[in-house]
Write a protein that holds these residues in place. Structure first.
Motif, PDB file in Angstrom:
ATOM      1  N   ALA A 187      25.887 -52.570   9.380  1.00  0.00           N
ATOM      2  CA  ALA A 187      25.064 -53.144  10.453  1.00  0.00           C
ATOM      3  C   ALA A 187      24.472 -52.062  11.347  1.00  0.00           C
ATOM      4  O   ALA A 187      23.813 -52.363  12.330  1.00  0.00           O
ATOM      5  CB  ALA A 187      25.891 -54.123  11.275  1.00  0.00           C
ATOM      6  N   TYR A 247      29.657 -62.296  -1.294  1.00  0.00           N
ATOM      7  CA  TYR A 247      29.536 -61.543  -0.038  1.00  0.00           C
ATOM      8  C   TYR A 247      30.252 -60.201  -0.172  1.00  0.00           C
ATOM      9  O   TYR A 247      29.722 -59.145   0.180  1.00  0.00           O
ATOM     10  CB  TYR A 247      30.099 -62.351   1.143  1.00  0.00           C
ATOM     11  N   LEU A 262      19.486 -50.868   3.840  1.00  0.00           N
ATOM     12  CA  LEU A 262      20.941 -51.048   3.955  1.00  0.00           C
ATOM     13  C   LEU A 262      21.719 -50.004   3.156  1.00  0.00           C
ATOM     14  O   LEU A 262      22.830 -49.628   3.528  1.00  0.00           O
ATOM     15  CB  LEU A 262      21.342 -52.456   3.499  1.00  0.00           C
ATOM     16  N   PRO A 300      24.179 -66.610  -1.154  1.00  0.00           N
ATOM     17  CA  PRO A 300      25.071 -65.693  -0.427  1.00  0.00           C
ATOM     18  C   PRO A 300      24.579 -64.248  -0.372  1.00  0.00           C
ATOM     19  O   PRO A 300      24.785 -63.578   0.638  1.00  0.00           O
ATOM     20  CB  PRO A 300      26.391 -65.788  -1.207  1.00  0.00           C
ATOM     21  N   TYR A 301      23.935 -63.783  -1.433  1.00  0.00           N
ATOM     22  CA  TYR A 301      23.473 -62.389  -1.417  1.00  0.00           C
ATOM     23  C   TYR A 301      22.341 -62.234  -0.402  1.00  0.00           C
ATOM     24  O   TYR A 301      22.329 -61.316   0.412  1.00  0.00           O
ATOM     25  CB  TYR A 301      23.012 -61.953  -2.812  1.00  0.00           C
ATOM     26  N   GLU A 353      21.776 -64.134   2.112  1.00  0.00           N
ATOM     27  CA  GLU A 353      22.325 -64.326   3.455  1.00  0.00           C
ATOM     28  C   GLU A 353      22.982 -63.039   3.962  1.00  0.00           C
ATOM     29  O   GLU A 353      22.818 -62.659   5.126  1.00  0.00           O
ATOM     30  CB  GLU A 353      23.342 -65.470   3.440  1.00  0.00           C
ATOM     31  N   SER A 354      23.707 -62.366   3.078  1.00  0.00           N
ATOM     32  CA  SER A 354      24.320 -61.081   3.464  1.00  0.00           C
ATOM     33  C   SER A 354      23.245 -60.096   3.914  1.00  0.00           C
ATOM     34  O   SER A 354      23.364 -59.451   4.951  1.00  0.00           O
ATOM     35  CB  SER A 354      25.091 -60.470   2.289  1.00  0.00           C
ATOM     36  N   PHE A 355      22.199 -59.994   3.107  1.00  0.00           N
ATOM     37  CA  PHE A 355      21.120 -59.058   3.443  1.00  0.00           C
ATOM     38  C   PHE A 355      20.466 -59.445   4.765  1.00  0.00           C
ATOM     39  O   PHE A 355      20.179 -58.593   5.604  1.00  0.00           O
ATOM     40  CB  PHE A 355      20.060 -59.073   2.330  1.00  0.00           C
ATOM     41  N   VAL A 380      21.637 -61.223   7.356  1.00  0.00           N
ATOM     42  CA  VAL A 380      22.473 -60.993   8.546  1.00  0.00           C
ATOM     43  C   VAL A 380      22.595 -59.497   8.824  1.00  0.00           C
ATOM     44  O   VAL A 380      22.469 -59.061   9.976  1.00  0.00           O
ATOM     45  CB  VAL A 380      23.864 -61.640   8.374  1.00  0.00           C
ATOM     46  N   LEU A 381      22.801 -58.716   7.777  1.00  0.00           N
ATOM     47  CA  LEU A 381      22.919 -57.267   7.986  1.00  0.00           C
ATOM     48  C   LEU A 381      21.621 -56.675   8.533  1.00  0.00           C
ATOM     49  O   LEU A 381      21.646 -55.855   9.449  1.00  0.00           O
ATOM     50  CB  LEU A 381      23.314 -56.565   6.678  1.00  0.00           C
ATOM     51  N   LEU A 391      21.225 -57.460  12.129  1.00  0.00           N
ATOM     52  CA  LEU A 391      22.119 -56.614  12.922  1.00  0.00           C
ATOM     53  C   LEU A 391      21.550 -55.197  13.047  1.00  0.00           C
ATOM     54  O   LEU A 391      21.563 -54.607  14.124  1.00  0.00           O
ATOM     55  CB  LEU A 391      23.511 -56.579  12.297  1.00  0.00           C
ATOM     56  N   VAL A 392      21.045 -54.685  11.948  1.00  0.00           N
ATOM     57  CA  VAL A 392      20.456 -53.339  11.981  1.00  0.00           C
ATOM     58  C   VAL A 392      19.275 -53.319  12.943  1.00  0.00           C
ATOM     59  O   VAL A 392      19.118 -52.399  13.749  1.00  0.00           O
ATOM     60  CB  VAL A 392      20.011 -52.913  10.559  1.00  0.00           C
ATOM     61  N   GLU A 441      18.696 -55.337  15.516  1.00  0.00           N
ATOM     62  CA  GLU A 441      19.158 -55.446  16.909  1.00  0.00           C
ATOM     63  C   GLU A 441      19.763 -54.128  17.376  1.00  0.00           C
ATOM     64  O   GLU A 441      19.529 -53.691  18.500  1.00  0.00           O
ATOM     65  CB  GLU A 441      20.239 -56.532  17.036  1.00  0.00           C
TER      66      GLU A 441
END
Lengths: 321, 321
Positions: free
Chosen positions: A213, A303, B212, B302-303, B305-307, B309-310, B313-314, B316
Motif C-alpha cells: 500500500a 487474495y 504495485l 478477488p484479484y 479487488e485486491s488491485f 484496494v491496494l 491505498l497507494v 492516498e
C-alpha cells in the motif's frame, strides 16, 4: 520435585543459551533470558565489534536495559561446548540454510528454539536434527532496530512456545519460567502448530499490506476501511488453509486480530522495516508456504496469491536496483 | 456521394477540432488531425506559454513532427464558435468534472470525442449533453511526455472509435478517414462498449501491476511468470464482468493481450508514469468502475479487488507525502 529459585532443576547451573541471529528479536529475548539468569552468548555478524564492546542497549516499554552477552562470537567455532538452548532468531529466507548454519554448535542435548515467523518452517530442522528437541516459538512484539547495538521495544512482548510438533517438555516449561520470571509473558502450548497458524493470520495480512500500500504503519492500515476489508479477506483465507491443513482456528481470530491492531501503538511491520532498509523480506515463510499449503489442499486463496505474487515482484525488483 | 480529397463533405471547410487535455494523448492525436488538414486548437494549462510559442514536438516511430495548433487557448472563453469536434483527452479522475469543464464550448452541433481510458466513462457526458453525438475512442499507443512541449511516441498508435452507445455515424467515419489519411490506423466499430471492455482487459491488469510490483515496465512484467499469471487472473475477471454486463469478449482476448505485450517495446504504463511523476492515477475509471460493475452483477473478482484496494491505498498514501 524440588524447584530452585531460578528453576534450573534440570541443569547443574544456569542454562547456557546461544543466540543465533542477534537482531531485534534475538537481542531482546536473549537479553531477557540473561536478565533471568541464563548464561547467554550471542553470535553477531555486522554488529560484532559494537556489541562486544558495549552490548545491546534496549529501550523498552517494560523498562530500559542493556544486554551484555556472556560471550560475543563472530563464528560458531568460538563457542563450546554446545549450548543447552540454541535460540534461533534468524529471518526465514530461501537463501539462509539454518540447519547447515547452526550444525557445528548443535550437541546431542541441545534444544533448538525457533523464534521465527512463518508456517512450516520447522521441517528442515527436524530433518537435519531428528534426535534434538525442537521448540517452536512465536513472539508477539513490536520491535525495531533504529541503529546498530540499539533495539526499541515499543509495544507487546508476549511469547507462545511449544514443543514441536506437539506435546509438552521439561525444557519448554523451563524456558517459559525463565521468561515469565522477567516479566515476559510466556505461554506454553501443546499445539504449537495451531499457534503458528494463528500468528500467521496477522502476519500474512498486515505485513505485505503495509509494503504494497506504499508504506503504511499499523494504525494507518486499520483506519482505512479498504485496508481492513482486504486484511479480513486474507485472514479468512489463512483460516481456511489452516483448517484444511488440520489446524482449525476459532472463528473470532480474524476480528481479534483487527481489534488488536487497532489497540496497538502505530508500528511499522517487520516486512515494511525490511523493505525500507533494503533487506530481504520473509515472503516465502509468511506467504509462499501458506500458498503452497493451500494448493496442496485445493483451497482457493486469490487474495493471498495476489499478495504473494506482488511481494515476490517487489522483492525481485529491489534486487535489480 | 462526392468525396473531396480531404473528405470534408459534411463541412464547408476543414473541420474545426478543439483538443481539451493536451497531454501526450491529446497532443499526439490532435497533431495528427492537424496533419490531416483539420483546424486544430488546443486548450493548454501548465504548458500554455511553451506550446503557444513553439508548439508540441513529437518524436514518433512513425516520423517526427511538430504540432503547431491553429490556436492555443488557456481558457475555453477564448475559443468561438463551438468546434465541430471536441477531442477530450483529459484523464478520468473523480476530481475532474469533464461535463462541467467543457460545457461552455459545446454547441448544438459539436461532436464530443472521448479519447480516454476506463469503462462506463461516457454516462456523465450523455447525461449532460443528451442532444450531442458522442464518439467513444480508444488509443492503443505507447506515449510519454518526458518534458513540457515534447511527446515521445515509442510504439503502436492504432485507434478504435465508435458512436456511443452503438451504431455508426457520418462523423465517426469522417474522423476515421482523417486519421487513416495520416497513417494512424483507425477502425470504426458499431459496438464501442465491447471495444472499451476489450481495452480494459489490458489496462486493468498491467497498469496497476506495473505500480504495485515496484515499478515494472511491460517487458519486465511479461518476462516474469508470476506477473503474467496474475495478469491473466485479472484479465479473466474483467472478461467475466464484461460478459455479465452484456458485452461478451472472445476467449482468445487474454492470450492476445499477453502476446501483444510480449511483442511491445518495453514501456512504462500510464499509471506508472503518473505514479512516478506524483500525478493522480486513473484508479477509479480503470479498476473502480469495473469492480462496481462486477458487484452489480454479483461477479466475484478477488484479484481485481485486491488491485483496486491496494491502488487506492497507494494513491492516498501519495497524497499524504
Amino acid at each position: 520435585m524440588v524447584e530452585t529459585t531460578r528453576n534450573y532443576n534440570q541443569f547443574q547451573q544456569a542454562p547456557r543459551v546461544l543466540v543465533v541471529g542477534t537482531g531485534a528479536v534475538g537481542g531482546y529475548y536473549g537479553g531477557k533470558l540473561a536478565q533471568a539468569g541464563a548464561r547467554v552468548a550471542a553470535l553477531c555478524r555486522s554488529e560484532f565489534a559494537q556489541v562486544k564492546e558495549k552490548g545491546i542497549s534496549i529501550s523498552s516499554v517494560g523498562g530500559d536495559f542493556t544486554f551484555m552477552p556472556e560471550k560475543v562470537i563472530g563464528h560458531l567455532s568460538e563457542y563450546a561446548p554446545p549450548p543447552d538452548f540454541m535460540l534461533v532468531a534468524l529471518k526465514v529466507l530461501p537463501q539462509i540454510d539454518t540447519a547447515n548454519l547452526i550444525r557445528e554448535s548443535v550437541g546431542p542435548e541441545t534444544t533448538i528454539v525457533l523464534l521465527q515467523n512463518g508456517i512450516h518452517i520447522e521441517e528442515p530442522l527436524v530433518e537435519a536434527f531428528p534426535e534434538n528437541e525442537i521448540i517452536s516459538a512465536l513472539a508477539f512484539i513490536c520491535l525495531s532496530r533504529p541503529k546498530p547495538g540499539h533495539i526499541e521495544h515499543s509495544d507487546y512482548g508476549r511469547l507462545v512456545i511449544g514443543r514441536f510438533p506437539q506435546g509438552s517438555s521439561t525444557r519448554t516449561e523451563l524456558l517459559a519460567s525463565l521468561f515469565n520470571s522477567v516479566q515476559v509473558p510466556c505461554e506454553t502450548t501443546e499445539d504449537v502448530i495451531t499457534a503458528r497458524w494463528r500468528k500467521l493470520v496477522w502476519n500474512a495480512a498486515f505485513n505485505p499490506l503495509s509494503v504494497l500500500a506504499g508504506g503504511l504503519d499499523t494504525l494507518t492500515m486499520v483506519q482505512s476501511p479498504g485496508a481492513v476489508q482486504l486484511a479480513r479477506k486474507i485472514m479468512n483465507e489463512v483460516c481456511q488453509v489452516a483448517a484444511a491443513d488440520g489446524y482449525a482456528l476459532p472463528a473470532e481470530v480474524v476480528e481479534q486480530n483487527i481489534e488488536g491492531t487497532q489497540a496497538m501503538a502505530p508500528f511499522k511491520t517487520s516486512m515494511l522495516q525490511d523493505y525500507e532498509a533494503g533487506r530481504p523480506m520473509e515472503v516465502e515463510a509468511i506467504l509462499g508456504n501458506c500458498l503452497r499449503t493451500a494448493q496442496q489442499h485445493d483451497v482457493e486463496v486469490p487474495y493471498l496469491e495476489s499478495f504473494y505474487v506482488l511481494m515476490k515482484l517487489v522483492q525481485e525488483q529491489r534486487r535489480y536496483k
